[in-house]
Write a protein that holds these residues in place. Structure first.
Motif, PDB file in Angstrom:
ATOM      1  N   ASN A 107      34.657  31.089  35.878  1.00 54.36           N
ATOM      2  CA  ASN A 107      33.424  31.403  36.703  1.00 54.36           C
ATOM      3  C   ASN A 107      33.162  29.707  37.840  1.00 54.36           C
ATOM      4  O   ASN A 107      32.175  29.536  37.743  1.00 54.36           O
ATOM      5  CB  ASN A 107      32.349  31.955  35.830  1.00 54.36           C
ATOM      6  CG  ASN A 107      31.424  32.151  36.619  1.00 54.36           C
ATOM      7  OD1 ASN A 107      30.953  32.894  37.961  1.00 54.36           O
ATOM      8  ND2 ASN A 107      29.820  31.808  35.472  1.00 54.36           N
ATOM      9  N   SER A 108      33.774  29.671  37.801  1.00 56.99           N
ATOM     10  CA  SER A 108      34.099  28.436  39.051  1.00 56.99           C
ATOM     11  C   SER A 108      33.992  28.526  40.377  1.00 56.99           C
ATOM     12  O   SER A 108      34.077  29.649  40.829  1.00 56.99           O
ATOM     13  CB  SER A 108      35.606  27.464  38.520  1.00 56.99           C
ATOM     14  OG  SER A 108      36.637  28.073  38.908  1.00 56.99           O
ATOM     15  N   LYS A 109      33.044  27.568  41.305  1.00 58.79           N
ATOM     16  CA  LYS A 109      32.961  28.146  42.536  1.00 58.79           C
ATOM     17  C   LYS A 109      33.843  28.273  42.955  1.00 58.79           C
ATOM     18  O   LYS A 109      33.615  29.424  44.090  1.00 58.79           O
ATOM     19  CB  LYS A 109      32.522  26.893  42.776  1.00 58.79           C
ATOM     20  CG  LYS A 109      32.004  26.517  44.664  1.00 58.79           C
ATOM     21  CD  LYS A 109      30.397  27.537  44.446  1.00 58.79           C
ATOM     22  CE  LYS A 109      30.226  26.919  46.072  1.00 58.79           C
ATOM     23  NZ  LYS A 109      29.477  27.882  46.610  1.00 58.79           N
ATOM     24  N   PRO A 110      35.286  27.420  43.020  1.00 63.37           N
ATOM     25  CA  PRO A 110      36.363  28.325  44.215  1.00 63.37           C
ATOM     26  C   PRO A 110      36.968  29.082  43.599  1.00 63.37           C
ATOM     27  O   PRO A 110      37.118  30.514  44.558  1.00 63.37           O
ATOM     28  CB  PRO A 110      37.224  27.215  43.751  1.00 63.37           C
ATOM     29  CG  PRO A 110      36.770  25.890  42.741  1.00 63.37           C
ATOM     30  CD  PRO A 110      35.902  26.276  42.342  1.00 63.37           C
ATOM     31  N   ALA A 111      36.965  29.876  42.314  1.00 68.01           N
ATOM     32  CA  ALA A 111      37.107  31.518  41.788  1.00 68.01           C
ATOM     33  C   ALA A 111      36.344  32.245  42.399  1.00 68.01           C
ATOM     34  O   ALA A 111      36.856  33.771  43.010  1.00 68.01           O
ATOM     35  CB  ALA A 111      37.252  31.761  40.732  1.00 68.01           C
TER      36      ALA A 111
ATOM     37  N   GLU B  92      42.587  53.171  42.348  1.00 66.48           N
ATOM     38  CA  GLU B  92      41.675  52.255  42.653  1.00 66.48           C
ATOM     39  C   GLU B  92      41.810  51.151  42.046  1.00 66.48           C
ATOM     40  O   GLU B  92      43.013  50.287  41.145  1.00 66.48           O
ATOM     41  CB  GLU B  92      40.331  52.659  41.679  1.00 66.48           C
ATOM     42  CG  GLU B  92      39.273  53.412  42.357  1.00 66.48           C
ATOM     43  CD  GLU B  92      38.096  53.248  41.880  1.00 66.48           C
ATOM     44  OE1 GLU B  92      37.203  53.821  42.156  1.00 66.48           O
ATOM     45  OE2 GLU B  92      37.914  52.567  40.565  1.00 66.48           O
ATOM     46  N   ILE B  93      41.646  49.715  42.382  1.00 64.68           N
ATOM     47  CA  ILE B  93      42.403  48.490  42.494  1.00 64.68           C
ATOM     48  C   ILE B  93      40.562  47.700  42.861  1.00 64.68           C
ATOM     49  O   ILE B  93      39.939  48.036  43.358  1.00 64.68           O
ATOM     50  CB  ILE B  93      42.718  47.871  44.138  1.00 64.68           C
ATOM     51  CG1 ILE B  93      44.596  48.153  44.211  1.00 64.68           C
ATOM     52  CG2 ILE B  93      42.703  46.165  44.113  1.00 64.68           C
ATOM     53  CD1 ILE B  93      45.242  47.919  45.096  1.00 64.68           C
ATOM     54  N   THR B  94      40.896  46.592  41.123  1.00 64.06           N
ATOM     55  CA  THR B  94      39.855  46.033  41.161  1.00 64.06           C
ATOM     56  C   THR B  94      40.316  44.289  41.335  1.00 64.06           C
ATOM     57  O   THR B  94      41.805  43.992  40.846  1.00 64.06           O
ATOM     58  CB  THR B  94      39.250  46.335  39.298  1.00 64.06           C
ATOM     59  OG1 THR B  94      40.570  45.787  38.746  1.00 64.06           O
ATOM     60  CG2 THR B  94      38.461  47.771  39.867  1.00 64.06           C
ATOM     61  N   VAL B  95      39.259  43.513  41.869  1.00 65.09           N
ATOM     62  CA  VAL B  95      39.881  42.534  41.625  1.00 65.09           C
ATOM     63  C   VAL B  95      38.551  41.424  41.064  1.00 65.09           C
ATOM     64  O   VAL B  95      37.482  42.010  41.319  1.00 65.09           O
ATOM     65  CB  VAL B  95      39.729  41.744  43.019  1.00 65.09           C
ATOM     66  CG1 VAL B  95      39.563  40.051  43.635  1.00 65.09           C
ATOM     67  CG2 VAL B  95      40.515  42.474  43.888  1.00 65.09           C
ATOM     68  N   LYS B  96      38.967  40.475  39.876  1.00 70.06           N
ATOM     69  CA  LYS B  96      38.313  39.809  39.196  1.00 70.06           C
ATOM     70  C   LYS B  96      38.912  38.166  39.809  1.00 70.06           C
ATOM     71  O   LYS B  96      39.737  37.489  39.629  1.00 70.06           O
ATOM     72  CB  LYS B  96      38.423  40.060  38.040  1.00 70.06           C
ATOM     73  CG  LYS B  96      37.366  41.501  37.568  1.00 70.06           C
ATOM     74  CD  LYS B  96      37.703  42.287  36.136  1.00 70.06           C
ATOM     75  CE  LYS B  96      36.838  43.527  36.275  1.00 70.06           C
ATOM     76  NZ  LYS B  96      37.607  44.500  34.916  1.00 70.06           N
TER      77      LYS B  96
ATOM     78  N   GLU C 251      45.521  32.650  43.155  1.00 70.96           N
ATOM     79  CA  GLU C 251      46.107  32.603  41.425  1.00 70.96           C
ATOM     80  C   GLU C 251      44.222  32.566  40.910  1.00 70.96           C
ATOM     81  O   GLU C 251      44.723  32.936  39.474  1.00 70.96           O
ATOM     82  CB  GLU C 251      46.183  30.707  40.856  1.00 70.96           C
ATOM     83  CG  GLU C 251      48.019  31.178  41.273  1.00 70.96           C
ATOM     84  CD  GLU C 251      47.878  30.197  43.200  1.00 70.96           C
ATOM     85  OE1 GLU C 251      47.349  29.309  43.004  1.00 70.96           O
ATOM     86  OE2 GLU C 251      48.345  30.281  44.149  1.00 70.96           O
ATOM     87  N   LEU C 252      43.726  32.364  41.448  1.00 70.08           N
ATOM     88  CA  LEU C 252      41.887  32.100  40.993  1.00 70.08           C
ATOM     89  C   LEU C 252      41.319  33.655  40.852  1.00 70.08           C
ATOM     90  O   LEU C 252      40.586  33.453  40.040  1.00 70.08           O
ATOM     91  CB  LEU C 252      41.115  31.682  42.330  1.00 70.08           C
ATOM     92  CG  LEU C 252      41.432  30.045  42.051  1.00 70.08           C
ATOM     93  CD1 LEU C 252      40.893  29.451  43.056  1.00 70.08           C
ATOM     94  CD2 LEU C 252      41.394  29.307  40.105  1.00 70.08           C
ATOM     95  N   CYS C 253      42.408  34.296  41.369  1.00 65.85           N
ATOM     96  CA  CYS C 253      41.650  35.723  41.145  1.00 65.85           C
ATOM     97  C   CYS C 253      43.061  36.891  40.800  1.00 65.85           C
ATOM     98  O   CYS C 253      43.760  36.751  40.430  1.00 65.85           O
ATOM     99  CB  CYS C 253      41.108  36.409  42.286  1.00 65.85           C
ATOM    100  SG  CYS C 253      40.248  35.417  43.436  1.00 65.85           S
ATOM    101  N   THR C 254      42.133  37.420  39.727  1.00 66.24           N
ATOM    102  CA  THR C 254      43.550  38.735  39.377  1.00 66.24           C
ATOM    103  C   THR C 254      43.382  40.457  39.505  1.00 66.24           C
ATOM    104  O   THR C 254      42.031  40.854  40.421  1.00 66.24           O
ATOM    105  CB  THR C 254      42.848  39.281  37.944  1.00 66.24           C
ATOM    106  OG1 THR C 254      41.839  39.277  36.867  1.00 66.24           O
ATOM    107  CG2 THR C 254      43.169  37.821  36.799  1.00 66.24           C
TER     108      THR C 254
ATOM    109  N   ASN D 181      52.777  43.889  42.241  1.00 64.80           N
ATOM    110  CA  ASN D 181      53.618  43.276  41.424  1.00 64.80           C
ATOM    111  C   ASN D 181      53.017  41.764  41.804  1.00 64.80           C
ATOM    112  O   ASN D 181      52.968  40.682  42.379  1.00 64.80           O
ATOM    113  CB  ASN D 181      54.468  42.790  42.113  1.00 64.80           C
ATOM    114  CG  ASN D 181      55.437  42.755  41.420  1.00 64.80           C
ATOM    115  OD1 ASN D 181      55.348  42.442  40.714  1.00 64.80           O
ATOM    116  ND2 ASN D 181      57.056  42.766  41.908  1.00 64.80           N
ATOM    117  N   GLY D 182      52.214  41.147  39.954  1.00 69.05           N
ATOM    118  CA  GLY D 182      51.779  40.235  40.003  1.00 69.05           C
ATOM    119  C   GLY D 182      50.831  40.054  40.668  1.00 69.05           C
ATOM    120  O   GLY D 182      49.744  40.939  40.901  1.00 69.05           O
ATOM    121  N   GLN D 183      50.530  38.722  41.592  1.00 68.57           N
ATOM    122  CA  GLN D 183      49.728  38.577  42.473  1.00 68.57           C
ATOM    123  C   GLN D 183      49.614  39.344  44.304  1.00 68.57           C
ATOM    124  O   GLN D 183      48.787  39.285  44.930  1.00 68.57           O
ATOM    125  CB  GLN D 183      49.573  37.231  42.951  1.00 68.57           C
ATOM    126  CG  GLN D 183      49.226  36.432  41.686  1.00 68.57           C
ATOM    127  CD  GLN D 183      47.758  36.777  41.078  1.00 68.57           C
ATOM    128  OE1 GLN D 183      47.252  37.734  40.259  1.00 68.57           O
ATOM    129  NE2 GLN D 183      46.568  35.895  41.572  1.00 68.57           N
TER     130      GLN D 183
END
Length: 177
Positions: free
Chosen positions: A57-61, A49-53, A39-42, A20-22
């Motif tokens: 392309n920032s360092k913290p993300a 299957e769960i995918t995280v992206k 919030e830096l990942c979706t 549900n959202g994040q």
């Protein structure tokens, strides 16, 4: 690029997942856990299957990408089958026993140490020299085991203290004449 983050997480049998959202919620036979992804990942759920992206392309993300994927994977493992850590007490007179839900430890001090079980963690002392810490949240189980070990960490000369069951203690040689 995160090698761990790239891998999709397959949902084990008997575990229901909702995104549900994040917020990712996993419910299984052992219990229910929830994790809020930064919030830096979706997060996406598709075909069991769960995918995280990462968002960009920032360092913290990129730093949070693999960690978020691992936390979600550990949630699935925890609700499907619990995490356990086994501790051993080595030393003359060192013993552990249960007093209700609290663990009473005699570790060579002038007093016994009473350690209350944290929420979501089960403690057991099947033998006087063995402690089993179990629960569905890997972080809480590891933290409780580390806190119990910290009361009397193993020393390098005789190996006395509270140690993990699979831990190797590097031994030192004592004084020589």
């Amino acid at each position: 690029m995160s090698r761990i983050g790239k891998k999709a997480i397959s949902v084990p049998k008997g575990v229901t997942v909702t995104v549900n959202g994040q917020t990712v919620t996993a419910k299984g036979p052992k219990g229910e856990l929830e994790f809020v992804v930064n919030e830096l990942c979706t997060v996406a759920l598709e075909n069991d299957e769960i995918t995280v992206k990462p968002v960009d392309n920032s360092k913290p993300a990129r730093s949070l990408w693999g960690m978020s994927r691992t936390r979600i994977s550990n949630m699935f493992d925890g609700v499907a089958n619990e995490f356990t850590k086994t501790l051993e007490l080595v030393g003359v007179g060192y013993r552990a026993q249960m007093k209700g839900t609290a663990l009473s430890l005699a570790l060579g001090y002038s007093h016994d140490i009473d350690y209350p079980a944290p929420e979501g963690v089960k403690l057991a002392a099947p033998k006087p020299t063995e402690i089993i810490v179990s629960g569905i949240d890997k972080q809480k189980v590891g933290q409780a085991a580390a806190e119990i070990r910290a009361f009397r960490p193993p020393e390098p000369y005789k190996g006395k203290g509270v140690k993990y069951a699979n831990e190797f203690i590097f031994r030192k040689e004592g004084k020589k004449k």
